[in-house]
Write a protein that holds these residues in place. Structure first.
Motif, PDB file in Angstrom:
ATOM      1  N   LEU A  77      47.946  19.651   6.722  1.00  0.00           N
ATOM      2  CA  LEU A  77      46.605  20.150   6.968  1.00  0.00           C
ATOM      3  C   LEU A  77      46.227  21.185   5.943  1.00  0.00           C
ATOM      4  CD1 LEU A  77      46.801  21.105  10.713  1.00  0.00           C
ATOM      5  CD2 LEU A  77      45.253  19.435   9.729  1.00  0.00           C
ATOM      6  N   CYS A  78      44.942  21.270   5.653  1.00  0.00           N
ATOM      7  CA  CYS A  78      44.463  22.355   4.808  1.00  0.00           C
ATOM      8  C   CYS A  78      43.094  22.757   5.293  1.00  0.00           C
ATOM      9  CB  CYS A  78      44.395  21.873   3.359  1.00  0.00           C
ATOM     10  SG  CYS A  78      43.803  23.114   2.225  1.00  0.00           S
ATOM     11  N   THR A  79      42.910  24.021   5.617  1.00  0.00           N
ATOM     12  CA  THR A  79      41.559  24.491   5.887  1.00  0.00           C
ATOM     13  C   THR A  79      41.097  25.122   4.591  1.00  0.00           C
ATOM     14  OG1 THR A  79      42.234  26.629   6.735  1.00  0.00           O
ATOM     15  CG2 THR A  79      42.088  24.844   8.311  1.00  0.00           C
ATOM     16  N   ASP A  80      39.986  24.621   4.104  1.00  0.00           N
ATOM     17  CA  ASP A  80      39.614  24.842   2.722  1.00  0.00           C
ATOM     18  C   ASP A  80      39.347  26.310   2.418  1.00  0.00           C
ATOM     19  OD1 ASP A  80      37.157  24.458   0.438  1.00  0.00           O
ATOM     20  OD2 ASP A  80      39.064  23.418   0.217  1.00  0.00           O
ATOM     21  N   VAL A  91      40.908  19.465   6.281  1.00  0.00           N
ATOM     22  CA  VAL A  91      41.356  18.213   5.680  1.00  0.00           C
ATOM     23  C   VAL A  91      42.722  17.870   6.256  1.00  0.00           C
ATOM     24  CG1 VAL A  91      41.708  16.962   3.528  1.00  0.00           C
ATOM     25  CG2 VAL A  91      40.134  18.906   3.579  1.00  0.00           C
ATOM     26  N   VAL A  92      42.883  16.641   6.676  1.00  0.00           N
ATOM     27  CA  VAL A  92      44.100  16.198   7.346  1.00  0.00           C
ATOM     28  C   VAL A  92      44.691  15.015   6.584  1.00  0.00           C
ATOM     29  CG1 VAL A  92      45.039  15.353   9.535  1.00  0.00           C
ATOM     30  CG2 VAL A  92      43.052  16.847   9.550  1.00  0.00           C
ATOM     31  N   ARG A 151      43.864  10.434   3.852  1.00  0.00           N
ATOM     32  CA  ARG A 151      43.200  11.733   3.877  1.00  0.00           C
ATOM     33  C   ARG A 151      41.905  11.624   4.668  1.00  0.00           C
ATOM     34  NH1 ARG A 151      39.295  14.582   1.107  1.00  0.00           N
ATOM     35  NH2 ARG A 151      39.880  16.582   0.188  1.00  0.00           N
ATOM     36  N   GLN A 152      41.696  12.555   5.582  1.00  0.00           N
ATOM     37  CA  GLN A 152      40.446  12.602   6.330  1.00  0.00           C
ATOM     38  C   GLN A 152      39.884  13.997   6.270  1.00  0.00           C
ATOM     39  OE1 GLN A 152      41.873  10.694  10.101  1.00  0.00           O
ATOM     40  NE2 GLN A 152      39.692  10.174  10.248  1.00  0.00           N
TER      41      GLN A 152
END
Lengths: 184, 184
Positions: B4-7, B15-16, B26-27
Motif C-alpha cells: 500500500l502507499c498513501t500518496d 494505491v494498492v 495496481r489499483q
C-alpha cells in the motif's frame, strides 16, 4: 508466554510473570535511582546485553507477549534485557534527522511527535543518520509507529548516530517513517 | 499479500498492489474532494461497509501486509473497506474520556498524544466512554500505540461513544492504554 507490568504506583519497577494475564512465577526488577520523572519508559531488548530487536515499554499493563513484542515483520518471543531510560523533559526534546549517513543530505528538525514523516514533508521513506540533541526518541519503520523500533538517546553516542549500524536497524536499511518522543 | 502507499505528492489517494513491494496488479483510489489538509489519514477496515478491525493508515509506504495490519493479537490479513477522514486541525483536538460507560466515573481531558494513559495518571487500564469534542483520534489497547486500534471522530455519533460496542472494541473490553490524535 509472559505478561508484564510497568508499575503505575509511583515506583520505577518492572514486573514480569512467566504466564499470561499476570499468572505464574513473578519477578520484580527495580532501579536504584528513585525518580519517577527520570524514567518514562523501559527500553527492552531481544538478547542479553541490550542487543537484538529493541522496543520501548511505556507504563501500563501487557497481559500477553503479543502486547509488547514488536511487529509482525519479525516474530520475536523473548525479551532478555532491559534498562530504565533517562531523558530530558519531553517538551524540550530536539533531534535533527538526515537523509544520508554521516549527517549529510536533506535535514529535518524535530521537536514533536510525527506519526508520518512523509506527511510532514520528508521526501523519503528513509532516515540514515540522527543527532539527538536532547531527550529520548523512538523511531519506527512504518507510519503510525508500526514495524521495527529503534531507540535514540541524547545520552548515548553523545546523541550521534551516523549510520544504520549505529542505531541497530534490524531491517538492514534506513527505512524510518514515524518518530516520537519517549514521554513520561 | 498486498502493499500500500498513501500518496505523498499532494494528492489524496491510496494505491494498492496485490503483491509485496509495490508489484503486481495496481489499483488506485482517490477522493472527490481535493483538500490535502482535510484528509490526514485513511481509516481502514477488515470487512466491507467499515466493519471489523479498524486501523489508521498515515501517509507513507507499506511494502508488506505486516506493515499495515494491526497487532499480533488478532491475525488480520485483509483490508476490505477504507475511507478518507475529515478532522479538525489537530492542535485544536479535544476529547473527554470516562472511566465508566455512559460518560460516568473518573474523567480526563485530552488535547495531546498520550503513549501511556497510566503515565498521565489515569488510574485504570480501561476507558469505557468517550466524547470527541473536536478532531479525530486513534485509541490503542496497549501502551505505545500497540494492539487493537479504535477510531473516534467528532463527526461520527456527534462525537459521543457511550459504550465499547459503539466504538467497536474487538477485545470486547474497554481496555485502552494509549491515545493519539490523527495528525496530518
Amino acid at each position: 508466554h509472559t505478561s508484564l507490568c510497568t508499575d503505575t504506583r509511583g515506583e520505577d519497577r518492572i514486573v514480569v510473570w512467566d504466564e499470561e494475564f499476570f499468572q505464574g512465577r513473578r519477578q520484580e526488577f527495580t532501579t536504584e535511582c528513585y525518580d519517577m520523572r527520570a524514567f518514562p519508559g523501559w527500553p527492552c531488548f531481544e538478547h542479553v546485553g541490550f542487543q537484538g530487536q529493541q522496543f520501548v515499554l511505556e507504563r501500563g499493563k501487557y497481559p500477553r507477549w503479543e502486547a509488547w513484542s514488536g511487529s509482525h515483520a519479525y516474530h520475536m518471543e523473548r525479551m532478555s534485557s532491559f534498562r530504565p531510560i533517562a531523558c530530558a523533559n519531553h517538551r524540550n526534546s530536539k533531534m535533527t534527522i538526515f537523509e544520508w549517513e554521516n549527517f549529510l543530505g536533506q535535514k529535518g528538525e524535530l521537536s514533536d511527535d510525527y506519526p508520518s514523516l512523509p506527511a510532514m514533508g520528508w521526501g523519503s521513506s528513509a532516515v540514515s543518520s540522527f543527532h539527538a540533541h536532547s531527550g529520548a526518541w523512538v523511531c519506527s519503520q512504518f507510519p503510525g509507529y508500526r514495524g521495527f523500533q529503534y531507540i535514540l538517546e541524547c545520552d548515548c553516542h553523545t546523541g550521534k548516530y551516523k549510520h544504520f549500524r549505529e542505531w541497530g536497524s534490524h531491517a538492514q536499511t534506513s527505512q524510518v517513517q514515524s518518530i516520537r518522543r519517549i514521554q513520561q
